[in-house]
Design a protein around this motif. Sequence first.
Motif, PDB file in Angstrom:
ATOM      1  N   MET A 218      15.939  -4.483   7.372  1.00  0.00           N
ATOM      2  CA  MET A 218      16.016  -4.803   5.886  1.00  0.00           C
ATOM      3  C   MET A 218      14.474  -3.858   5.637  1.00  0.00           C
ATOM      4  SD  MET A 218      17.336  -6.378   3.562  1.00  0.00           S
ATOM      5  CE  MET A 218      16.881  -7.081   2.100  1.00  0.00           C
ATOM      6  N   ALA A 219      14.481  -3.510   4.568  1.00  0.00           N
ATOM      7  CA  ALA A 219      13.309  -2.638   3.808  1.00  0.00           C
ATOM      8  C   ALA A 219      13.155  -3.343   2.429  1.00  0.00           C
ATOM      9  CB  ALA A 219      13.506  -1.257   3.693  1.00  0.00           C
ATOM     10  N   TRP A 220      11.951  -3.232   2.068  1.00  0.00           N
ATOM     11  CA  TRP A 220      11.300  -3.933   0.795  1.00  0.00           C
ATOM     12  C   TRP A 220      10.604  -2.881  -0.040  1.00  0.00           C
ATOM     13  CZ3 TRP A 220      13.184  -8.643   0.026  1.00  0.00           C
ATOM     14  CH2 TRP A 220      13.591  -9.343   1.196  1.00  0.00           C
ATOM     15  N   LEU A 221      10.424  -3.329  -1.287  1.00  0.00           N
ATOM     16  CA  LEU A 221       9.554  -2.552  -2.013  1.00  0.00           C
ATOM     17  C   LEU A 221       8.569  -3.570  -2.771  1.00  0.00           C
ATOM     18  CD1 LEU A 221      10.007   0.064  -4.716  1.00  0.00           C
ATOM     19  CD2 LEU A 221       8.627  -2.049  -5.418  1.00  0.00           C
ATOM     20  N   PHE A 222       7.101  -3.278  -2.436  1.00  0.00           N
ATOM     21  CA  PHE A 222       5.867  -3.903  -2.794  1.00  0.00           C
ATOM     22  C   PHE A 222       5.395  -3.351  -4.004  1.00  0.00           C
ATOM     23  CE2 PHE A 222       5.187  -6.992   1.364  1.00  0.00           C
ATOM     24  CZ  PHE A 222       6.339  -7.274   1.485  1.00  0.00           C
ATOM     25  N   LYS A 223       5.222  -3.978  -5.144  1.00  0.00           N
ATOM     26  CA  LYS A 223       4.473  -3.359  -6.410  1.00  0.00           C
ATOM     27  C   LYS A 223       2.806  -3.863  -6.277  1.00  0.00           C
ATOM     28  CE  LYS A 223       7.863  -3.062  -9.989  1.00  0.00           C
ATOM     29  NZ  LYS A 223       8.179  -3.729 -11.313  1.00  0.00           N
ATOM     30  N   THR A 224       2.102  -2.872  -6.269  1.00  0.00           N
ATOM     31  CA  THR A 224       0.480  -3.218  -6.420  1.00  0.00           C
ATOM     32  C   THR A 224      -0.088  -2.510  -7.481  1.00  0.00           C
ATOM     33  OG1 THR A 224      -1.493  -3.569  -4.991  1.00  0.00           O
ATOM     34  CG2 THR A 224       0.283  -1.535  -4.746  1.00  0.00           C
ATOM     35  N   GLU A 225      -1.274  -3.199  -8.077  1.00  0.00           N
ATOM     36  CA  GLU A 225      -2.012  -2.454  -8.831  1.00  0.00           C
ATOM     37  C   GLU A 225      -3.213  -1.860  -7.878  1.00  0.00           C
ATOM     38  OE1 GLU A 225      -3.296  -4.982 -12.039  1.00  0.00           O
ATOM     39  OE2 GLU A 225      -1.407  -5.308 -12.543  1.00  0.00           O
ATOM     40  N   PRO A 226      -3.306  -0.435  -7.992  1.00  0.00           N
ATOM     41  CA  PRO A 226      -4.047   0.118  -6.890  1.00  0.00           C
ATOM     42  C   PRO A 226      -5.590  -0.152  -6.811  1.00  0.00           C
ATOM     43  CG  PRO A 226      -2.789   1.836  -8.279  1.00  0.00           C
ATOM     44  CD  PRO A 226      -2.492   0.497  -8.674  1.00  0.00           C
ATOM     45  N   ASN A 227      -5.878  -0.873  -8.222  1.00  0.00           N
ATOM     46  CA  ASN A 227      -7.268  -1.262  -8.208  1.00  0.00           C
ATOM     47  C   ASN A 227      -7.659  -2.519  -7.481  1.00  0.00           C
ATOM     48  OD1 ASN A 227      -5.948  -2.723 -10.244  1.00  0.00           O
ATOM     49  ND2 ASN A 227      -7.550  -3.170 -11.443  1.00  0.00           N
ATOM     50  N   GLU A 228      -6.456  -3.258  -6.885  1.00  0.00           N
ATOM     51  CA  GLU A 228      -6.507  -4.529  -6.204  1.00  0.00           C
ATOM     52  C   GLU A 228      -6.168  -4.133  -4.767  1.00  0.00           C
ATOM     53  OE1 GLU A 228      -4.508  -7.813  -7.521  1.00  0.00           O
ATOM     54  OE2 GLU A 228      -5.034  -7.519  -9.710  1.00  0.00           O
ATOM     55  N   CYS A 229      -5.186  -3.202  -4.601  1.00  0.00           N
ATOM     56  CA  CYS A 229      -4.705  -3.094  -3.325  1.00  0.00           C
ATOM     57  C   CYS A 229      -3.829  -1.676  -3.212  1.00  0.00           C
ATOM     58  CB  CYS A 229      -3.969  -4.198  -2.460  1.00  0.00           C
ATOM     59  SG  CYS A 229      -3.543  -3.621  -0.963  1.00  0.00           S
ATOM     60  N   SER A 230      -4.563  -0.669  -3.020  1.00  0.00           N
ATOM     61  CA  SER A 230      -3.697   0.705  -2.887  1.00  0.00           C
ATOM     62  C   SER A 230      -3.271   1.092  -1.579  1.00  0.00           C
ATOM     63  CB  SER A 230      -4.634   1.697  -3.500  1.00  0.00           C
ATOM     64  OG  SER A 230      -5.609   1.963  -2.449  1.00  0.00           O
ATOM     65  N   ILE A 231      -2.548   2.148  -1.681  1.00  0.00           N
ATOM     66  CA  ILE A 231      -2.169   2.904  -0.445  1.00  0.00           C
ATOM     67  C   ILE A 231      -3.346   3.160   0.668  1.00  0.00           C
ATOM     68  CG2 ILE A 231      -1.894   5.388  -1.138  1.00  0.00           C
ATOM     69  CD1 ILE A 231       0.523   3.433   1.465  1.00  0.00           C
ATOM     70  N   ASP A 232      -4.104   3.763  -0.034  1.00  0.00           N
ATOM     71  CA  ASP A 232      -5.533   4.094   0.571  1.00  0.00           C
ATOM     72  C   ASP A 232      -6.203   2.798   1.127  1.00  0.00           C
ATOM     73  OD1 ASP A 232      -5.300   6.689  -0.078  1.00  0.00           O
ATOM     74  OD2 ASP A 232      -6.246   6.742  -2.023  1.00  0.00           O
ATOM     75  N   ASP A 233      -6.447   1.698   0.446  1.00  0.00           N
ATOM     76  CA  ASP A 233      -6.822   0.294   0.863  1.00  0.00           C
ATOM     77  C   ASP A 233      -5.962   0.020   2.387  1.00  0.00           C
ATOM     78  OD1 ASP A 233      -8.718   0.221  -1.010  1.00  0.00           O
ATOM     79  OD2 ASP A 233      -7.216  -1.153  -2.351  1.00  0.00           O
ATOM     80  N   ILE A 234      -4.747   0.320   2.224  1.00  0.00           N
ATOM     81  CA  ILE A 234      -3.894  -0.089   3.282  1.00  0.00           C
ATOM     82  C   ILE A 234      -4.154   0.818   4.450  1.00  0.00           C
ATOM     83  CG2 ILE A 234      -1.412  -0.278   4.265  1.00  0.00           C
ATOM     84  CD1 ILE A 234      -0.459  -0.984   1.204  1.00  0.00           C
ATOM     85  N   ALA A 235      -4.385   2.127   4.112  1.00  0.00           N
ATOM     86  CA  ALA A 235      -4.970   3.086   5.181  1.00  0.00           C
ATOM     87  C   ALA A 235      -6.054   2.927   5.844  1.00  0.00           C
ATOM     88  CB  ALA A 235      -4.513   4.367   4.561  1.00  0.00           C
ATOM     89  N   ALA A 236      -7.014   2.390   5.122  1.00  0.00           N
ATOM     90  CA  ALA A 236      -8.362   2.038   5.547  1.00  0.00           C
ATOM     91  C   ALA A 236      -8.370   0.810   6.459  1.00  0.00           C
ATOM     92  CB  ALA A 236      -9.441   2.008   4.616  1.00  0.00           C
ATOM     93  N   ALA A 237      -7.432   0.078   6.691  1.00  0.00           N
ATOM     94  CA  ALA A 237      -7.423  -1.140   7.405  1.00  0.00           C
ATOM     95  C   ALA A 237      -6.352  -0.900   8.561  1.00  0.00           C
ATOM     96  CB  ALA A 237      -6.919  -2.462   6.441  1.00  0.00           C
ATOM     97  N   PRO A 238      -6.779  -0.486   9.723  1.00  0.00           N
ATOM     98  CA  PRO A 238      -5.829  -0.097  10.879  1.00  0.00           C
ATOM     99  C   PRO A 238      -5.110  -1.368  11.228  1.00  0.00           C
ATOM    100  CG  PRO A 238      -8.279   0.319  11.515  1.00  0.00           C
ATOM    101  CD  PRO A 238      -8.299   0.041  10.139  1.00  0.00           C
ATOM    102  N   ASP A 239      -5.663  -2.482  11.312  1.00  0.00           N
ATOM    103  CA  ASP A 239      -5.073  -3.582  11.534  1.00  0.00           C
ATOM    104  C   ASP A 239      -4.274  -4.363  10.605  1.00  0.00           C
ATOM    105  OD1 ASP A 239      -6.345  -3.614  14.074  1.00  0.00           O
ATOM    106  OD2 ASP A 239      -8.068  -5.003  13.428  1.00  0.00           O
ATOM    107  N   GLY A 240      -4.177  -3.777   9.196  1.00  0.00           N
ATOM    108  CA  GLY A 240      -3.285  -4.055   8.223  1.00  0.00           C
ATOM    109  C   GLY A 240      -4.112  -4.889   7.158  1.00  0.00           C
ATOM    110  N   VAL A 241      -3.445  -5.105   5.888  1.00  0.00           N
ATOM    111  CA  VAL A 241      -4.315  -5.898   4.747  1.00  0.00           C
ATOM    112  C   VAL A 241      -3.231  -6.975   4.493  1.00  0.00           C
ATOM    113  CG1 VAL A 241      -5.187  -3.898   3.741  1.00  0.00           C
ATOM    114  CG2 VAL A 241      -3.228  -4.586   3.183  1.00  0.00           C
ATOM    115  N   VAL A 242      -3.692  -8.055   3.960  1.00  0.00           N
ATOM    116  CA  VAL A 242      -3.063  -9.376   3.793  1.00  0.00           C
ATOM    117  C   VAL A 242      -2.468  -9.253   2.311  1.00  0.00           C
ATOM    118  CG1 VAL A 242      -3.160 -11.463   2.965  1.00  0.00           C
ATOM    119  CG2 VAL A 242      -4.415 -10.779   5.130  1.00  0.00           C
ATOM    120  N   TRP A 243      -1.184  -9.072   2.245  1.00  0.00           N
ATOM    121  CA  TRP A 243      -0.348  -8.961   0.989  1.00  0.00           C
ATOM    122  C   TRP A 243      -0.288 -10.247   0.101  1.00  0.00           C
ATOM    123  CZ3 TRP A 243       0.509  -4.184  -0.963  1.00  0.00           C
ATOM    124  CH2 TRP A 243       1.537  -4.218  -2.148  1.00  0.00           C
TER     125      TRP A 243
END
Length: 152
Positions: free
Chosen positions: A1-26
């Motif tokens: 299964m695949a998903w789409l998660f919407k986010t406002e980049p000022n809260e959690c952007s793709i760059d924030d996810i990239a900067a956290a090698p262990d992952g980010v809490v959604w």
Amino acid sequence: MAWLFKTEPNECSIDDIAAAPDGVVWEGVRNYQARNFLRDQVQLGDLVLIHHSSCKQIGLAGLAKVSATAFADPSQFQQRSPYYDAKASAERWSWYAVQVQLVEKFRKIITMDELRQHQALSQMQLLKKGNRLSVMPVTKEELELVLFLTRA
């Protein structure tokens, strides 16, 4: 299964996810249908399209994968958080979170207009009028086409 998660980049952007090698809490999902997806259907290893919204460049920014599933959203317990929920307790959670890790940051944002150009995406939840869910399912075919578009 695949998903789409919407986010406002000022809260959690793709760059924030990239900067956290262990992952980010959604966290911070406050819609019952989206919460139920997180709680009941999102599985370890599922792929997730990251969609930036409420910003200058709205669209698909990258691909992540679920690295931890269905745990208590920590923001519901933090009184200073905009996602605080006074009814939630350690014994009885109201809201759930997952953790995501970066798979790929797209070379460019794939806009809604670009997605609408493809008949095969006409039934994609993201493109349906009035759909404001922050978590929504994506079919295998939709995911494959989107990934093709990122490489074209």
